[in-house]
Design a protein around this motif. Structure first.
Motif, PDB file in Angstrom:
ATOM      1  N   CYS A 189      -3.124  12.656   7.505  1.00 20.89           N
ATOM      2  CA  CYS A 189      -2.858  14.091   7.689  1.00 20.89           C
ATOM      3  C   CYS A 189      -4.014  14.941   7.179  1.00 20.89           C
ATOM      4  O   CYS A 189      -4.378  15.935   7.804  1.00 20.89           O
ATOM      5  CB  CYS A 189      -1.564  14.499   6.986  1.00 20.89           C
TER       6      CYS A 189
ATOM      7  N   SER B 136      -0.501   7.844   4.869  1.00 22.10           N
ATOM      8  CA  SER B 136       0.026   8.965   5.643  1.00 22.10           C
ATOM      9  C   SER B 136      -0.646  10.279   5.213  1.00 22.10           C
ATOM     10  O   SER B 136      -1.051  11.091   6.053  1.00 22.10           O
ATOM     11  CB  SER B 136       1.545   9.018   5.453  1.00 22.10           C
ATOM     12  N   GLN B 137      -0.786  10.461   3.911  1.00 23.43           N
ATOM     13  CA  GLN B 137      -1.461  11.677   3.412  1.00 23.43           C
ATOM     14  C   GLN B 137      -2.926  11.701   3.833  1.00 23.43           C
ATOM     15  O   GLN B 137      -3.466  12.738   4.199  1.00 23.43           O
ATOM     16  CB  GLN B 137      -1.401  11.739   1.879  1.00 23.43           C
TER      17      GLN B 137
ATOM     18  N   GLU C  54      -5.997  18.013   8.765  1.00 27.24           N
ATOM     19  CA  GLU C  54      -5.879  19.330   8.122  1.00 27.24           C
ATOM     20  C   GLU C  54      -7.255  19.972   7.965  1.00 27.24           C
ATOM     21  O   GLU C  54      -7.405  21.177   8.102  1.00 27.24           O
ATOM     22  CB  GLU C  54      -5.187  19.203   6.762  1.00 27.24           C
TER      23      GLU C  54
ATOM     24  N   PRO D 236       4.029  13.913  10.234  1.00 30.05           N
ATOM     25  CA  PRO D 236       4.263  12.552   9.762  1.00 30.05           C
ATOM     26  C   PRO D 236       5.748  12.298   9.497  1.00 30.05           C
ATOM     27  O   PRO D 236       6.510  13.243   9.345  1.00 30.05           O
ATOM     28  CB  PRO D 236       3.510  12.549   8.425  1.00 30.05           C
TER      29      PRO D 236
ATOM     30  N   VAL E  67       2.070   3.458   1.779  1.00 30.13           N
ATOM     31  CA  VAL E  67       2.414   4.166   3.021  1.00 30.13           C
ATOM     32  C   VAL E  67       2.220   5.676   2.830  1.00 30.13           C
ATOM     33  O   VAL E  67       1.709   6.369   3.716  1.00 30.13           O
ATOM     34  CB  VAL E  67       3.860   3.834   3.474  1.00 30.13           C
ATOM     35  N   SER E  68       2.593   6.182   1.652  1.00 27.12           N
ATOM     36  CA  SER E  68       2.371   7.619   1.375  1.00 27.12           C
ATOM     37  C   SER E  68       0.881   7.914   1.296  1.00 27.12           C
ATOM     38  O   SER E  68       0.414   8.937   1.800  1.00 27.12           O
ATOM     39  CB  SER E  68       3.006   8.027   0.048  1.00 27.12           C
TER      40      SER E  68
END
Lengths: 342, 660
Positions: free
Chosen positions: A111, A107-108, A115, A192, A103-104
Motif C-alpha cells: 500500500c 500488505s502495508q 500511497e 487491502p 502479512v501485515s
C-alpha cells in the motif's frame, strides 16, 4: 645495602616475567609496594645510616620505588585492564521483542508504494453481496468465468433482488464498485484486506487469504500508465533491477487485460534449474487491465468521459516469493518461531 | 486443452521453431503451460481463458498463430449434403431456449473398425482416447471446428428423437457405464422409450457405437450454455463436449463439422448417406460493425500504433477492415468472435497482437488525493504501538464452528451456507477462539513468548441484517505475564491515543473470571478477563489465558491528538507508606482517599507486597511510594512531610485500612 637492593631488583625482574594475570600483578604489587614490602624494610634502615649515606640511600630507594611502580604499571597496561577478564564467547542476551505479522508487513509495504504515487487507502467490507462481488464487475451469473471465484455464501436474509445473496467477498475488487459509487473521479485507490474462497487447505491454498486491489480513474488514464505504475511497484517492492512483462489474459472486469510477470529475482532469468521460476525466468504476480466500460457504467461513471485501470494481487504470494516462505499454512499457525522472524 | 502441431498444420504452414511459436502464442494471450515432442509431432498444453470458446478448436488456435506470425490461414470447407431428407424419424425440440438447433445425418451400412494411424494420432495427441473410426471421426471434427458431435447406433433408437428435460428420477447409464439418477435440471436426448444421451454432455450406453454397429445417426446441435452447465454439474460430469457447450459453440460451423464427419465416415467406414434432418431455428450468421478512431485507440493505450499495423492485425484475425474517413476505420467483427462486442475488445485484439511489450511505461499524474482512511491509519498506529510494547501480531481465521461459539454463549451467529469444513461454518463475533488456538498451538510445541494481539473484523447480526466492525484482541498465557500485563498494555494504548476519560468496571462475564469492562467517555469499549477454568478445559487450554478485546471504532473515534506535557525541572521527593488492607477494600479505595487532595502528587508505585502471620486476619499488606513534585520550585522536605502526614491521617481514619 647495595647487595640487598641488587637482589631485590633481580627478584623483581624474575617476578615480572612470571606475572601474566591481574591476580599475579596484584600479588606483585603487595610484595614490592605493600605495607610489609622489602623496600619499606630498607627505608626503615635509612634513619640509622650516617649523614652522607643517609642522603644517598634515601634518594636511591625513592628512585627504586618509582622504578618498581612504573614497571608494575607498565605490566598492567600490557595486560589490557586490571578488571576481570570475561568469557566473550558466552551467549548474547535474548530480547523479548514484539513483532508485526509478515502479512501485515507486506500488505502495508504494498500500500505504501502506491500511497507515494498519490493513491489513497480505502478498505472495503468482507461481507458483500452478489452485485458488488460479481455483477457490477461484469461477471455474469452462471458463467464459466465465475468458476475462478468460488464463493462462501452467508445465511443473511437477502434484501433486494439486484444486490442478490450475501457472501464473503472472494476478491478485493468489490471495493472498486463501493468506492466508485461514493467518490467521483479523478480518483486513485488501493484497497487491502481479507478474502475468502472455498479451497481445501494445502501448502499453496487457503480458504482465507489477503489481497490488495488498486485502481485509478480519470479522463486521461491509459494502459501505458498502468504499466508504469506497476513497474514502479515491482522495482520498489522486489528489487531495483526487476523487469516486468505484461501477458494478455482475460478478466471480465478489465479490457484489455494482462497478467503480470516479473523477472526472476533469484536467477535473473539465467538458470535452467532455478528453484523459483523453474527456468522460465518469469514469475507471475498479479492481474490487471483497463477497467471495462460496463463496470464504470454499473458504478454510475460515464465511460465516454472517464477511463480507468485496475490491478489486483495477493499478499501471501509476494510475501512467500520475497521471503522464501514455502508453505501458506505458516501464516495462520502463528508459531512464535515463525512470528519472531519478522 | 491440448493440441498438436501436425493438426495445426492442416490450416497453417508453420516455419518457425517450436519454442518460438510457444512464446508467440503465450505473449498473444494463449498461454502454453507445457509442450513436448511426441513422435514426429509436438503437443502443447494451453490455458484457454473462459471468454475464448473459439480457441477450443484447432481452427481458432491456427487463426491465432497466423495472426502472431503475420500470416493468414487456409480453410478447406467440406461439401455439405442436405438431401435426401430423413423420413423415418422426426426430431422434436421441447424448448428452443434449451436447444435452438438440432441437425442429424443418418448413414447406413457402415463397417466400424479401429482408425488409421493418422486419425488416431490426431485425437490421441489432443488427449482424447482413440475408440473406433466412427467415434474418432466425431472427435476429430469436434477438435477441428469446435463443435461437439455425437454418433448413435441408429438400430437402437426406438421411434422419434426428443430433446427435452429429464423427468425426476429418470435413470441414465452413460458410456462411462455409471448409472445416474436425473432431474429436470438435466437436458436429455430421448427416443420414444428411453434417454439416449445427456444433451451436450455424454451419450448413453444403450445406443453406443460399437464394432457391431451397422447404421448410425450423427448428431450436431446447439445447446444452451447455462443449461449444459447446470446439467453437467447436477450429473457430476465434466466432458470435452460440455466444456465447449458451456463456453458457447459457434453455430456457423455446425454444418461444416457435421458434414466433414459424415464425409469422412462415408470415406473410411463405407456405407451410404441415408438422410438429413433439421429441427429448430435456422442458423443466421451476421457480422457486427463498429467504427474505430485511431486517435481514441492510441489515447486508450498510450502508444502510437500505425494504421497499417492496425489493419494488418485485424485482417489476420478474420476482421474485415475498411477506411472510413480520416483516421477512422470501419470494422466488421467476424461472427465466430462471440467475445468481441465493443471497441475496447478490439483495442485488446490490436494491442495484444501488436505486443504488450511495445507499450512504454508512463507515470500518471494522480490529480486529487482523497481524504485519509482514518481507520486504516489508526489500525497501523496501534499495531505498531503494540509491537513496541513487545507483543506479537497473529492472524487467525475469520470463521469458527458455530458449536464452539455456542459454548461461549454466542447463539445467533452468521452461518456459512456452503462451508468447507464444520470447524469453519460461522463468522466469528469474537476473536477469543483464534487466540486460544494460537496459544494452544504454541503450548503444544513448548514455545515461549505468547504475548499476542490480533486486529481483525468481528461479525454479527443487527437490525440492518448484519454488522462487521474492526476489533483488537490481546492475549497472554500465564508465564508471559498475567492480568496486569494485559491491563498495562491497554493503559499504554489508551495513553498513546491520548484517551483520558475512561473507567474500568468489574463485571461478571460468561467464560471469564476476574473481568473488567472498559468504558471510554461512558461508551462501552471492551473488556479484560481471565478465561475461566471450565472454558479453558473445554478448549483444551493447559495454561491460564488473560484476554482483552476492544472495539477499534470506539478507540479511534475517542482518540485525540497528542500534546506535549511539560517536564518539571525540579526534583521529586518520595515518601513510603506501609498499608494493610482488609479484603473487603480495594486498592482503588486507597487511591480515592489519597486523591481527595492532589497537592504535588506526581506519581505513585507499589514497592512491596506482604502477606504474613503478623498481619491481622483478612488483611493484606503493601508499601506504597508516593512521589511529590512541583513544576515551579523545589519542594521543601517539611512541606512534603506535612502533606504526606495528612494523607496518612486520612487513610488511618478509613475503615478497613490500617497503617503499619
Amino acid at each position: 645495602m647495595d647487595a640487598e637492593v641488587r637482589r631485590l631488583e633481580e627478584e623483581l625482574q624474575a617476578d615480572l616475567q612470571k606475572a601474566n594475570t591481574a591476580e599475579d600483578i596484584e600479588a606483585l604489587r603487595v610484595k614490592y609496594l605493600g605495607r610489609k614490602a622489602v623496600i619499606n624494610q630498607l627505608f626503615a634502615k635509612v634513619p640509622s645510616l650516617s649523614g652522607e649515606e643517609k642522603g644517598k640511600w634515601g634518594k636511591n630507594l625513592n628512585l627504586l620505588k618509582n622504578k618498581i611502580t612504573s614497571a608494575i604499571e607498565e605490566k598492567i597496561k600490557g595486560l589490557g585492564s586490571a578488571e576481570d577478564k570475561i568469557d566473550l564467547s558466552f551467549p548474547a542476551k535474548k530480547f523479548d521483542k514484539g513483532s508485526t505479522h509478515i502479512v501485515s508487513v507486506v500488505s502495508q509495504e504494498i500500500c505504501s508504494v502506491f500511497e507515494k504515487l498519490g493513491f489513497t487507502v480505502v478498505e472495503g467490507t468482507e461481507i458483500e453481496n452478489e452485485w458488488h462481488n460479481f455483477s457490477a464487475l461484469n461477471i455474469p451469473l452462471d458463467h464459466p468465468s465465475r468458476d475462478a471465484f468460488d464463493t462462501f455464501y452467508l445465511d443473511i436474509p437477502q434484501k433486494n433482488a439486484q444486490n442478490g445473496k450475501f457472501l464473503l467477498r472472494s476478491h478485493t475488487s468489490p471495493s472498486q464498485a463501493r468506492v466508485m459509487n461514493i467518490i467521483k473521479p479523478p480518483l486513485a485507490v488501493v484497497s487491502p484486506g481479507r478474502v475468502y474462497r472455498p479451497d481445501q487447505v494445502d501448502a499453496s491454498h487457503s480458504f482465507m487469504f489477503h489481497q490488495v486491489e488498486g485502481f485509478a480513474i480519470s479522463e486521461d488514464i491509459n494502459f501505458a500508465q498502468l504499466k508504469g505504475v506497476l513497474l514502479n511497484f515491482v522495482r520498489l517492492f522486489f528489487a531495483p533491477d526487476t523487469d516486468l512483462r505484461f501477458r494478455p489474459h482475460f478478466f471480465p472486469f478489465t479490457e484489455p487485460s494482462a497478467e503480470v510477470d516479473i523477472s526472476c529475482f533469484i536467477c535473473k532469468g539465467k538458470k535452467e534449474k532455478c528453484s523459483l521460476c523453474k527456468g522460465k525466468g518469469w514469475i507471475e504476480i498479479l492481474g490487471c487491465g483497463m477497467i471495462h466500460p460496463k463496470v464504470l457504467k454499473n458504478c454510475n461513471i460515464d465511460p465516454k468521459k472517464y477511463r480507468g485501470f485496475a490491478f489486483g494481487m495477493g499478499v501471501e504470494r509476494p510475501a512467500m516469493l520475497k521471503y522464501g516462505i514455502n508453505d501458506i499454512r505458516l501464516f495462520y499457525e502463528n508459531d512464535v518461531k515463525f512470528l519472531e522472524q519478522f | 486443452m491440448r493440441f498438436s502441431l501436425n493438426f495445426l498444420k492442416e490450416f497453417l504452414k508453420v516455419d518457425i521453431k517450436t519454442d518460438k511459436l510457444v512464446s508467440l502464442l503465450t505473449m498473444a494471450g494463449l498461454e502454453v503451460e507445457h509442450f513436448e515432442a511426441v513422435g514426429s509431432d509436438w503437443v502443447f498444453d494451453v490455458e484457454i481463458t473462459s471468454n475464448r470458446y473459439d480457441w477450443l478448436s484447432i481452427l481458432g488456435i491456427a487463426r491465432e498463430a497466423a495472426a502472431s506470425l503475420g500470416k493468414e490461414i487456409e480453410v478447406k470447407y467440406p461439401k455439405v449434403t442436405k438431401t435426401p431428407l430423413l423420413k423415418t424419424r422426426t426430431i422434436k425440440i421441447e424448448s428452443l431456449k434449451d436447444c435452438p438447433t438440432y441437425v442429424a445425418r443418418v448413414i447406413r451400412g457402415i463397417k466400424v473398425s479401429p482408425s488409421d494411424t493418422t486419425l488416431k494420432e490426431r485425437v490421441v495427441n489432443c488427449n482424447i482416447n482413440a475408440i473406433n473410426n466412427v467415434v474418432d471421426i466425431t472427435n476429430y471434427c469436434m477438435l477441428k471446428w469446435g463443435n461437439p458431435l455425437h454418433a448413435f447406433d441408429e438400430d437402437k433408437i426406438e421411434g422419434d428423437i426428443y430433446i427435452r428435460r429429464a423427468r425426476q428420477g429418470e435413470k441414465f447409464i452413460g458410456i462411462d457405464e455409471k448409472e445416474r439418477e436425473l432431474c429436470p435440471e438435466n437436458l436429455v436426448i430421448a427416443d420414444d422409450k428411453k434417454v439416449i444421451a445427456l444433451a451436450g454432455v455424454m451419450g448413453a450406453k444403450n445406443t453406443e457405437v460399437t464394432e457391431s454397429t451397422k447404421h448410425i445417426l450423427l448428431e450436431a446441435a446447439i445447446f444452451s450454455p447455462i443449461v449444459v452447465r447446470h446439467s453437467r454439474r447436477a450429473a457430476g460430469l465434466d466432458t470435452d463436449s460440455s466444456y465447449r457447450f458451456e463456453r458457447q459453440v459457434f453455430a456457423g460451423y455446425l454444418e461444416y463439422a457435421s458434414s466433414e464427419a459424415a464425409n469422412l465416415i462415408l470415406e473410411k467406414c463405407k456405407g451410404a448417406f441415408y438422410g438429413y434432418a433439421f429441427s429448430g431455428k435456422a442458423i443466421l450468421i451476421k457480422d457486427k460493425n463498429l467504427t474505430l478512431k485511431l486517435k481514441e485507440l492510441n489515447e486508450y493505450l498510450g502508444i502510437e500504433v500505425p494504421k497499417s499495423k492496425v489493419k494488418g492485425i485485424l485482417s489476420s484475425l478474420g476482421f474485415k477492415v475498411k477506411e472510413s474517413g480520416k483516421g477512422a476505420l470501419s470494422i466488421s467483427i467476424p461472427a465466430f468472435r462471440l467475445d468481441v462486442n465493443e471497441l475496447v475488445d478490439i483495442y485488446e485484439e490490436i494491442s495484444r497482437i501488436y505486443g504488450y511489450d511495445k507499450i512504454e511505461p508512463q507515470i500518471p499524474q494522480i490529480a486529487r488525493p482523497l481524504a485519509k482512511n482514518e481507520i486504516y491509519d489508526f489500525k497501523n498506529k496501534i499495531r505498531n504501538y503494540l509491537v513496541q510494547l513487545g507483543l506479537k501480531e497473529i492472524i487467525t481465521y475469520s470463521m469458527e464452528s458455530d458449536e464452539a461459539l455456542k459454548a461461549l454463549g454466542y447463539d445467533n451467529v452468521i452461518k456459512i451456507v456452503n462451508p468447507l469444513r464444520k470447524q469453519e461454518n460461522a463468522l466469528r463475533p469474537t476473536l477469543l477462539l483464534g487466540m486460544i488456538e494460537a496459544i494452544t498451538y504454541n503450548l503444544n510445541r513448548m514455545r515461549q513468548g505468547m504475548r499476542f494481539f490480533e486486529l481483525a473484523n468481528v461479525y454479527g447480526r443487527d437490525k440492518d441484517g448484519f454488522c462487521e466492525s474492526p476489533a483488537l484482541s490481546i492475549g497472554v498465557a500465564e508465564e508471559e505475564g498475567g492480568f496486569f500485563y494485559v491491563k498495562g498494555a491497554l493503559l499504554e494504548l489508551l495513553k498513546n491515543s491520548n484517551i483520558t476519560e475512561f473507567s474500568f468496571e468489574e463485571k461478571s462475564l460468561v467464560s471469564f473470571t476476574n473481568a473488567l469492562e472498559l468504558f471510554i467517555n461512558n461508551k462501552y469499549a471492551g473488556f479484560i478477563g481471565k478465561l475461566d477454568n471450565e472454558t479453558a478445559d473445554k478448549f483444551n487450554l493447559k495454561k491460564d489465558l488473560f484476554f482483552a478485546q476492544l472495539d477499534v471504532n470506539i478507540l479511534q473515534s475517542e482518540s485525540k491528538f497528542k500534546v506535549y506535557s511539560p517536564i518539571s525541572q525540579y526534583p521529586a521527593i518520595w515518601r513510603d507508606i506501609s498499608i494493610a488492607l482488609h479484603k473487603n477494600k480495594k486498592f482503588s479505595d486507597v487511591l480515592k482517599v489519597i486523591n481527595e487532595k492532589k497537592e504535588f502528587i506526581s506519581d505513585y508505585q507499589i514497592v512491596d507486597t506482604y502477606k504474613g502471620k503478623d498481619l491481622p486476619e483478612d488483611f493484606a499488606a503493601f508499601s506504597l511510594r508516593i512521589f511529590y513534585q512541583s513544576a515551579e520550585r523545589t519542594l521543601l522536605s517539611e512541606e512534603v512531610d506535612k502533606i504526606h502526614n495528612d494523607i496518612r491521617k486520612r487513610l488511618e481514619q478509613t475503615e478497613g485500612i490500617k497503617l503499619r
